[in-house]
Design an enzyme around this catalytic site. Structure first.
Site, short mmCIF file in Angstrom:
data_model
loop_
_atom_site.label_atom_id
_atom_site.label_comp_id
_atom_site.label_asym_id
_atom_site.label_seq_id
_atom_site.Cartn_x
_atom_site.Cartn_y
_atom_site.Cartn_z
N TRP A 158 2.13 -6.23 1.33
CA TRP A 158 1.21 -6.62 0.26
C TRP A 158 1.96 -6.89 -1.04
O TRP A 158 1.43 -7.49 -1.96
CB TRP A 158 0.16 -5.52 0.03
CG TRP A 158 0.75 -4.29 -0.63
CD1 TRP A 158 1.85 -3.58 -0.22
CD2 TRP A 158 0.29 -3.63 -1.81
NE1 TRP A 158 2.09 -2.52 -1.07
CE2 TRP A 158 1.14 -2.53 -2.05
CE3 TRP A 158 -0.78 -3.85 -2.68
CZ2 TRP A 158 0.97 -1.65 -3.13
CZ3 TRP A 158 -0.95 -2.98 -3.75
CH2 TRP A 158 -0.07 -1.90 -3.96
N GLU A 207 0.86 6.00 -0.89
CA GLU A 207 1.12 6.45 0.48
C GLU A 207 1.33 7.96 0.57
O GLU A 207 1.68 8.46 1.63
CB GLU A 207 2.32 5.70 1.05
CG GLU A 207 2.04 4.22 1.21
CD GLU A 207 3.19 3.46 1.84
OE1 GLU A 207 4.30 4.02 1.96
OE2 GLU A 207 2.97 2.29 2.21
N GLN A 238 2.76 6.31 -5.87
CA GLN A 238 2.72 5.09 -6.69
C GLN A 238 1.30 4.87 -7.22
O GLN A 238 0.36 5.52 -6.76
CB GLN A 238 3.14 3.91 -5.84
CG GLN A 238 2.21 3.63 -4.66
CD GLN A 238 2.90 2.89 -3.53
OE1 GLN A 238 3.35 3.52 -2.58
NE2 GLN A 238 2.97 1.59 -3.63
C1 BGC Z 1 5.55 1.32 -0.75
C2 BGC Z 1 4.64 0.21 -0.27
C3 BGC Z 1 5.44 -1.08 -0.20
C4 BGC Z 1 6.67 -0.90 0.66
C5 BGC Z 1 7.55 -2.13 0.67
C6 BGC Z 1 6.76 1.41 0.15
O1 BGC Z 1 7.63 2.37 -0.33
O2 BGC Z 1 4.88 2.55 -0.74
O3 BGC Z 1 3.56 0.06 -1.16
O4 BGC Z 1 4.63 -2.08 0.32
O5 BGC Z 1 7.43 0.15 0.14
O6 BGC Z 1 8.00 -2.43 -0.61
#
Ligand code: BGC
Length: 781
Positions: free
Chosen positions: A370, A500, A613
């Protein structure tokens, strides 16, 4: 909170804001520099590794990639379940065309072993060329100056060119240059970090044909278990000395050896052109012809012409997207560097997008997330709309796979885009932080709606745009429901939001708020199409069995969307139960336990109030007009202290939120961290590749943060402010087919059209029409 401003090895000090320079050979930071000095042209990308070999005890990561071209391999689960992703996609490694070996007097030049002085390297952001100089001293005391220049063409797809010059200082004798295509290099060491990718070139490519003659060398590989071929071809020119040319092939390596004589003061220059391409097995001959012709054209035109083309192409980019800051050269340097990487790494052909690490490393296996639509597409919509459109077209091309994925997930209608992918299938093997992130659909819709409203590209809207919006919007009605138990509110269960460090939540605020925006935007754009393009609307409605009643359902779901709000705290709750959990023990967590994801089991993290985040705060930034200033202030005050920023997608968003609320110091600190994330290797993992979303986030910091830019139904709306350390700043953007230069100074903000006749914009809530040749200055308040 994690301590800010940690610096790891591999940092590059600020210099001239148009050059990224390295003044000494940094063995410990080499792999980081290789990411920073990577060059790409939207399709071909190659890490900034040296032409010559590096001592085996120095960590160096080789990598040359083709955007959108991947190797597919089964995912093995010892404990699987229905609907789990079955295959991974890995961005393929293709032969390393940079390799050139220099030897004289029985010695070869090896970085880290040979005696070398006067090392310097620089990346010129205006010309796009990477230059390097080194003085090499032989054991006997004689020395050479080595000078290289490299570019990966932004205008000729798949082409790299290198000039390699050797000047004898005081040596008189034989010199050998061996230039190869290396199809045997290895992968990285994953070492327990899920963010690293791991692959070696021989894991993914099977040799089909190869050869070397006096004209050059070539390889034809087949990507394993696929019907895709990769072609690589190289040729050379030698100037300044007579060379005897012989083939130099070893297993998986093709090349040419140039034996020549150098006298003191004499310079020999080897120019190497390398062309890459790929195509279906059934069209091998056409691929071969295409590759050879492109290579021959490059060699005919020569390095200097390619360099002129490159500079001209970059000049148009900087005209559309330039940023100047008076008072912070290190930040101007970092911003330009970040924008340069975005420009290099973004796919332009509608078949590819931008990987999380761009084309600078194979971290995350080169997957698209995303990140593309929430961070990078908006940057291009406002600077290079053609690239934004191409990136959305890439999603459109994978709509059928997204439809199929939705059926697998038991949704009868609509499309569910994969959380991470290259070729369009879901590649996430950890579904709680993968497939469960249904907000990917809203991200694609957000970027689509914004692109349509900012550019006014109704052709795109009537074709790909509407279909993307309809199919992704349908999914919300499948995934969510009007809950009788919850007063008929529209609820979405078991999804993971951007943060996450929480997973499988009910009514994740961000997801629901973005779904509402998505549904409302889809209704609005379909309404506009019904009026302005009734034929296209009717054809699409027929093809997708789309009935206007669906618009009513979407509006109702949007109006009744459950957006968790905690009355006691006066904040939006991240999800239904987030606020019930204990707050993470930040005081008891030493700095070396960050990022948490590498030190605690996911369940330990999920059981606490702790954010990786921006989540609610991201919704506040993207959907700014849906919150009061007081809500924004309370939300930020609550979530900021419990956010670790363990993801590089976070600080930029908090910078923008703080800027909007007038928290200048906090905004500035977060912005600085965002800007120099890779140049200073602040997360200690830039060796896997740069952080593309964060790079776009640094542009957001200026445009959306300090200048307060929001697109309100496509109208650029500004609330500019000036960080106290800056005298003034200026940036360019495009909207509604016009070019606009925005200059912010203490005396006020000047808006000037650089292209187009007139543009209506909003300044502190009031509309103004800017006419060509009539700049307008307005006070900053
Ligand atoms: C983040 C995601 C992101 C991914 C790739 C992860 O560490 O939590 O939001 O899409 O990295 O950049």
């Amino acid at each position: 909170m994690q301590p800010a401003g940690k610096k790891a090895t591999g940092s590059v000090p600020p210099s001239d804001p148009w050059f990224i320079r390295e003044e000494r050979f940094d063995a410990a930071g080499l792999a980081v520099q290789e990411s920073l000095f990577a060059l790409a042209g939207g399709y071909l990308g190659t890490r900034g590794t040296f032409e010559e070999p590096v001592a085996p005890d120095i960590k160096s990561i080789e990598g040359t990639y083709l955007n959108g071209v991947y190797f597919r391999e089964p995912i093995h689960y010892d404990e699987g379940a229905f609907g789990f992703a079955t295959h991974n996609n890995k961005m393929v490694l293709v032969p390393n065309g940079k390799a050139i070996n220099l030897s004289a007097c029985g010695e070869s030049f090896v970085h880290g072993t040979s005696e070398a002085t006067d090392f310097s390297r620089s990346l010129d952001l205006r010309s796009g060329r990477l230059s390097r100089t080194t003085r090499w001293k032989l054991t006997g005391g004689r020395s050479f100056d080595i000078r290289t220049e490299r570019l990966v063409s932004l205008t000729r797809r798949g082409l790299m060119a290198i000039t390699y010059s050797v000047t004898s200082f005081d040596y008189d004798g034989a010199v050998t240059l061996t230039s190869t295509l290396d199809a045997a290099y290895g992968g990285t060491d994953r070492a327990g970090d899920p963010r690293a990718g791991q692959l070696s070139i021989t894991d993914c490519l099977t040799p089909m044909d190869s050869g070397t003659d006096t004209d050059g060398s070539f390889f034809l590989h087949r990507i394993k278990d696929s019907d895709t071929l990769v072609a690589t071809a190289a040729c050379h020119m030698v100037e300044g000395a007579d060379a005897t040319i012989t083939p130099a092939a070893t297993p998986h390596v093709e090349g040419q050896r140039f034996d020549l004589h150098l006298a003191p003061g004499q310079t020999v220059t080897l120019t190497k052109f390398v062309q890459y391409d790929h195509g279906p097995l059934a069209e091998a001959e056409a691929l071969d012809t295409r590759t050879r012709n492109a290579l021959a054209a490059a060699a005919r035109d020569g390095f200097d012409k390619l360099a002129v083309e490159q500079e001209a192409e970059l000049a148009t980019f900087w005209a559309d997207a330039g940023i100047e800051i008076n008072g912070a050269p290190d930040l101007a340097e970092a911003l330009r560097f970040n924008m340069f990487h975005l420009y290099q790494s973004a796919g332009r052909n509608g078949m590819s997008s931008i990987a999380a690490k761009g084309l600078t490393g194979h971290g995350y296996d080169g997957h698209y997330f995303w990140d593309s639509e929430i961070y990078v597409v908006p940057f291009f919509t406002a600077t290079r709309p053609a690239i934004a459109r191409a990136m959305l077209e890439y999603r459109y091309r994978h709509l059928d796979q997204a439809r199929a994925r939705a059926r697998t997930m038991a949704h009868k209608r609509g499309a569910l885009f994969p959380w991470r992918t290259i070729g369009g299938e879901e590649c996430s093997s950890y579904f709680p932080a993968g497939t469960a992130q249904y907000h990917i659909n809203a991200a694609i819709a957000y970027a689509t709606i914004q692109y349509i409203e900012v550019t006014g590209d109704m052709d795109f809207a009537a074709g790909m745009g509407a279909e993307l919006l309809i199919e992704t919007a349908r999914l919300w009605l499948e995934a969510g429901h009007f809950s009788a138990h919850d007063g008929g509110r529209f609820c979405i269960h078991e999804v993971t939001g951007p943060d996450e460090y929480s997973a499988m939540a009910d009514n994740n605020f961000y997801t629901n708020a973005m779904a509402r925006h998505h549904l409302e935007g889809a209704v609005r754009i379909m309404g506009r199409l019904a009026k302005d393009a009734p034929d296209a609307y009717a054809t699409l409605a027929d093809r997708l069995s789309f009935a206007s009643e669906e618009l009513g359902e979407w509006s109702e779901a949007a109006a009744k969307m459950n957006l968790p709000y905690d009355m006691k705290l006066g904040i939006h709750a991240q999800d239904d139960t987030f606020l019930n959990r204990p707050v993470w023990d930040f005081d008891g967590t030493p700095a070396d336990k960050y990022p948490l994801l590498l030190n605690f089991h996911p369940l330990t993290i999920y059981r606490h109030q702790v954010l990786k985040q921006a989540d609610v705060v991201l919704a506040m930034v993207l959907l700014s007009d849906r919150f009061t200033m007081e809500e924004k202030r309370r939300n930020l005050a609550y979530y900021e202290p419990i956010t670790t920023h363990d993801s590089t997608l976070s600080t930029c968003i908090y910078a923008v939120a703080n800027a909007e609320l007038g928290n200048r110091d906090a905004a500035y600190k977060l912005f600085m961290e965002t800007c120099r994330m890779d140049l200073d290797n602040l997360h200690g993992n830039t060796h896997y590749g740069v952080h593309a979303a964060c790079m776009a986030g640094s542009w957001m910091g200026v445009a959306n943060g300090f200048a307060g830019l929001r697109f309100e139904r496509g109208t650029p709306a500004f609330r500019p402010g000036l960080p106290s350390d800056w005298q003034d700043y200026r940036f360019a953007l495009r909207a509604r087919g016009c070019g606009l230069a925005v200059s912010v100074a203490t005396a006020g903000t000047t808006y000037e059209l650089t292209d187009g006749e007139s543009l209506t914009l909003r300044h502190y809530g009031k509309d103004h029409t800017i006419m060509a040749g009539q700049p307008l200055t307005l006070p900053n308040a």
